[in-house]
Design a protein around this motif. Structure first.
Motif, PDB file in Angstrom:
ATOM      1  N   MET A 118       0.867  -1.194  -0.231  1.00  0.00           N
ATOM      2  CA  MET A 118      -0.102   0.128  -0.158  1.00  0.00           C
ATOM      3  C   MET A 118       0.963   1.227   0.171  1.00  0.00           C
ATOM      4  N   SER A 119       0.436   2.434  -0.602  1.00  0.00           N
ATOM      5  CA  SER A 119       1.399   3.340  -0.905  1.00  0.00           C
ATOM      6  C   SER A 119       1.435   4.494   0.340  1.00  0.00           C
ATOM      7  N   ALA A 120       2.538   5.267   0.315  1.00  0.00           N
ATOM      8  CA  ALA A 120       2.790   6.140   1.470  1.00  0.00           C
ATOM      9  C   ALA A 120       1.404   6.837   1.821  1.00  0.00           C
ATOM     10  N   GLY A 121       0.604   7.162   1.113  1.00  0.00           N
ATOM     11  CA  GLY A 121      -0.512   8.004   0.904  1.00  0.00           C
ATOM     12  C   GLY A 121      -1.643   7.513   1.396  1.00  0.00           C
ATOM     13  N   ALA A 122      -1.487   6.133   1.904  1.00  0.00           N
ATOM     14  CA  ALA A 122      -2.863   5.358   2.289  1.00  0.00           C
ATOM     15  C   ALA A 122      -3.015   5.303   3.712  1.00  0.00           C
ATOM     16  N   ALA A 123      -4.184   4.895   4.078  1.00  0.00           N
ATOM     17  CA  ALA A 123      -4.281   4.842   5.507  1.00  0.00           C
ATOM     18  C   ALA A 123      -5.281   4.086   5.851  1.00  0.00           C
ATOM     19  N   GLY A 124      -5.655   3.729   7.124  1.00  0.00           N
ATOM     20  CA  GLY A 124      -6.709   3.028   7.567  1.00  0.00           C
ATOM     21  C   GLY A 124      -6.610   1.589   6.978  1.00  0.00           C
ATOM     22  N   THR A 125      -7.822   0.856   6.631  1.00  0.00           N
ATOM     23  CA  THR A 125      -8.081  -0.391   6.415  1.00  0.00           C
ATOM     24  C   THR A 125      -8.332  -0.893   5.009  1.00  0.00           C
ATOM     25  N   LEU A 126      -8.204  -2.019   4.217  1.00  0.00           N
ATOM     26  CA  LEU A 126      -8.524  -2.832   3.270  1.00  0.00           C
ATOM     27  C   LEU A 126      -9.368  -3.794   3.473  1.00  0.00           C
ATOM     28  N   ALA A 127     -10.552  -3.604   2.895  1.00  0.00           N
ATOM     29  CA  ALA A 127     -11.272  -4.916   3.383  1.00  0.00           C
ATOM     30  C   ALA A 127     -12.171  -5.290   2.004  1.00  0.00           C
ATOM     31  N   SER A 128     -12.794  -6.522   1.927  1.00  0.00           N
ATOM     32  CA  SER A 128     -13.551  -7.012   0.644  1.00  0.00           C
ATOM     33  C   SER A 128     -14.646  -7.808   1.127  1.00  0.00           C
ATOM     34  N   GLU A 129     -15.798  -7.502   0.448  1.00  0.00           N
ATOM     35  CA  GLU A 129     -16.733  -8.587   0.709  1.00  0.00           C
ATOM     36  C   GLU A 129     -17.054  -9.021  -0.413  1.00  0.00           C
ATOM     37  N   ASN A 130     -17.775 -10.358  -0.680  1.00  0.00           N
ATOM     38  CA  ASN A 130     -17.880 -10.779  -1.879  1.00  0.00           C
ATOM     39  C   ASN A 130     -19.665 -11.329  -2.160  1.00  0.00           C
ATOM     40  N   SER A 131     -20.065 -11.437  -3.204  1.00  0.00           N
ATOM     41  CA  SER A 131     -21.541 -12.047  -3.480  1.00  0.00           C
ATOM     42  C   SER A 131     -21.445 -12.798  -4.871  1.00  0.00           C
ATOM     43  N   VAL A 132     -22.341 -13.709  -4.897  1.00  0.00           N
ATOM     44  CA  VAL A 132     -22.339 -14.304  -6.297  1.00  0.00           C
ATOM     45  C   VAL A 132     -23.503 -13.885  -7.200  1.00  0.00           C
ATOM     46  N   GLY A 133     -24.330 -12.837  -6.818  1.00  0.00           N
ATOM     47  CA  GLY A 133     -25.512 -12.448  -7.502  1.00  0.00           C
ATOM     48  C   GLY A 133     -26.581 -12.031  -6.502  1.00  0.00           C
ATOM     49  N   TYR A 165     -14.850  -3.458  -1.916  1.00  0.00           N
ATOM     50  CA  TYR A 165     -13.641  -3.165  -1.471  1.00  0.00           C
ATOM     51  C   TYR A 165     -13.657  -1.802  -0.595  1.00  0.00           C
ATOM     52  N   LYS A 166     -13.314  -1.832   0.764  1.00  0.00           N
ATOM     53  CA  LYS A 166     -13.290  -0.600   1.516  1.00  0.00           C
ATOM     54  C   LYS A 166     -11.628  -0.048   1.588  1.00  0.00           C
ATOM     55  N   TYR A 167     -11.282   1.190   1.439  1.00  0.00           N
ATOM     56  CA  TYR A 167     -10.095   1.444   1.297  1.00  0.00           C
ATOM     57  C   TYR A 167     -10.172   3.068   1.782  1.00  0.00           C
ATOM     58  N   ARG A 168      -8.889   3.424   2.498  1.00  0.00           N
ATOM     59  CA  ARG A 168      -8.883   4.835   2.923  1.00  0.00           C
ATOM     60  C   ARG A 168      -7.745   5.328   2.426  1.00  0.00           C
ATOM     61  N   THR A 169      -7.819   6.474   1.870  1.00  0.00           N
ATOM     62  CA  THR A 169      -6.465   7.147   1.135  1.00  0.00           C
ATOM     63  C   THR A 169      -6.478   8.684   1.169  1.00  0.00           C
ATOM     64  N   ILE A 170      -5.572   9.411   0.921  1.00  0.00           N
ATOM     65  CA  ILE A 170      -5.495  10.751   0.678  1.00  0.00           C
ATOM     66  C   ILE A 170      -5.430  11.333  -0.776  1.00  0.00           C
ATOM     67  N   VAL A 171      -6.652  12.244  -0.785  1.00  0.00           N
ATOM     68  CA  VAL A 171      -6.861  12.670  -2.402  1.00  0.00           C
ATOM     69  C   VAL A 171      -6.778  14.297  -2.046  1.00  0.00           C
ATOM     70  N   ASP A 172      -5.816  14.903  -2.616  1.00  0.00           N
ATOM     71  CA  ASP A 172      -5.732  16.323  -2.563  1.00  0.00           C
ATOM     72  C   ASP A 172      -5.602  16.962  -1.288  1.00  0.00           C
ATOM     73  N   GLY A 173      -4.830  15.930  -0.633  1.00  0.00           N
ATOM     74  CA  GLY A 173      -4.632  16.335   1.006  1.00  0.00           C
ATOM     75  C   GLY A 173      -5.577  16.143   2.179  1.00  0.00           C
ATOM     76  N   GLU A 174      -6.649  15.392   1.551  1.00  0.00           N
ATOM     77  CA  GLU A 174      -7.984  15.312   2.390  1.00  0.00           C
ATOM     78  C   GLU A 174      -8.046  13.726   2.490  1.00  0.00           C
ATOM     79  N   GLU A 175      -8.409  13.221   3.543  1.00  0.00           N
ATOM     80  CA  GLU A 175      -8.563  11.709   3.733  1.00  0.00           C
ATOM     81  C   GLU A 175      -9.780  11.296   3.217  1.00  0.00           C
ATOM     82  N   MET A 176      -9.855  10.352   2.491  1.00  0.00           N
ATOM     83  CA  MET A 176     -10.971   9.845   1.704  1.00  0.00           C
ATOM     84  C   MET A 176     -11.364   8.470   1.846  1.00  0.00           C
ATOM     85  N   ALA A 177     -12.576   8.055   2.120  1.00  0.00           N
ATOM     86  CA  ALA A 177     -13.136   6.718   2.469  1.00  0.00           C
ATOM     87  C   ALA A 177     -13.646   6.203   1.147  1.00  0.00           C
TER      88      ALA A 177
END
Length: 218
Positions: free
Chosen positions: A1-16, A68-80
């Motif tokens: 994960m890049s230096a600008g990333a923060a928080g958690t990475l999670a995934s959920e799956n479904s078959v339809g 997928y859930k992911y937190r990172t920095i976009v233009d200096g602001e944290e984004m979920a």
């Protein structure tokens, strides 16, 4: 994960079918829900995972749909981010009512080496517009598999023209080789979504603010 990333990475799956995790819940300016739409085999999963993990994985189980859930920095602001990697069922390109209702914005993906996937994407856009009843919709168009440009079936000009008709950003990328442009595509859509939310919020504040003043004055 890049230096600008923060928080958690999670995934959920479904078959339809109807997905509990796709129940629409209003997102704040610091949250963005993105659905990745396109024909089977264009690289939706590779793009989604490349953006989130910065890694490339070539093979995916196309019978499942992942969020997928992911937190990172976009233009200096944290984004979920919540990124829905849709499954194409009977060539629907992931365009289903629960998906369209859930998302704040859409990544429309075609493969540069498949004209059929490009033609199908234009039908995707029509379905999105019909569902959203012509409202301005945050979208980014991606032509994937730029590393196979020698096998190109869709010109860059065609992709650019398609995006211009939608008034949205366009990028040609390679999920396998180009993490920078893949990231920029998702960040660009994020900016479009935030801008759309701000404009919508300002509109409702004007309308309901004026309504409130009328009630007070009466």
């Amino acid at each position: 994960m890049s230096a600008g990333a923060a928080g958690t990475l999670a995934s959920e799956n479904s078959v339809g079918g109807a997905k509990p995790y796709l129940k629409r819940k209003k997102s704040s300016l610091g949250e963005t829900k993105i659905a990745v739409l396109g024909a089977e085999g264009v690289g939706k999963s590779a793009l989604s995972v490349r953006f989130i993990t910065k890694r490339f994985i070539g093979e995916y189980d196309q019978s499942t749909e992942s969020k997928y859930k992911y937190r990172t920095i976009v233009d200096g602001e944290e984004m979920a981010f919540e990124v829905l990697d849709t499954r194409s069922v009977n060539e629907d390109c992931g365009v289903r009512e629960d998906v369209l209702r859930w998302a704040d914005g859409y990544v429309l993906v075609y493969s540069m080496i498949s004209r059929k996937s490009f033609v199908m994407l234009q039908e995707v856009q029509k379905k999105v517009e019909e569902f959203r009843k012509g409202a301005s919709i945050p979208i980014v168009v991606i032509g994937n598999k730029a590393d196979l440009a020698h096998m190109r079936q869709v010109t860059q000009e065609e992709g650019q023209t398609f995006a211009e008709t939608l008034g949205c950003p366009f990028l040609e990328v390679s999920a396998s080789e180009d993490v920078t442009n893949v990231t920029e595509a998702f960040h660009s859509l994020c900016r479009e979504i935030v801008d759309y939310k701000r404009r919508s919020r300002t509109f409702f504040e004007r309308v309901f603010g004026a309504f409130g003043k009328e009630k007070v004055s009466s």
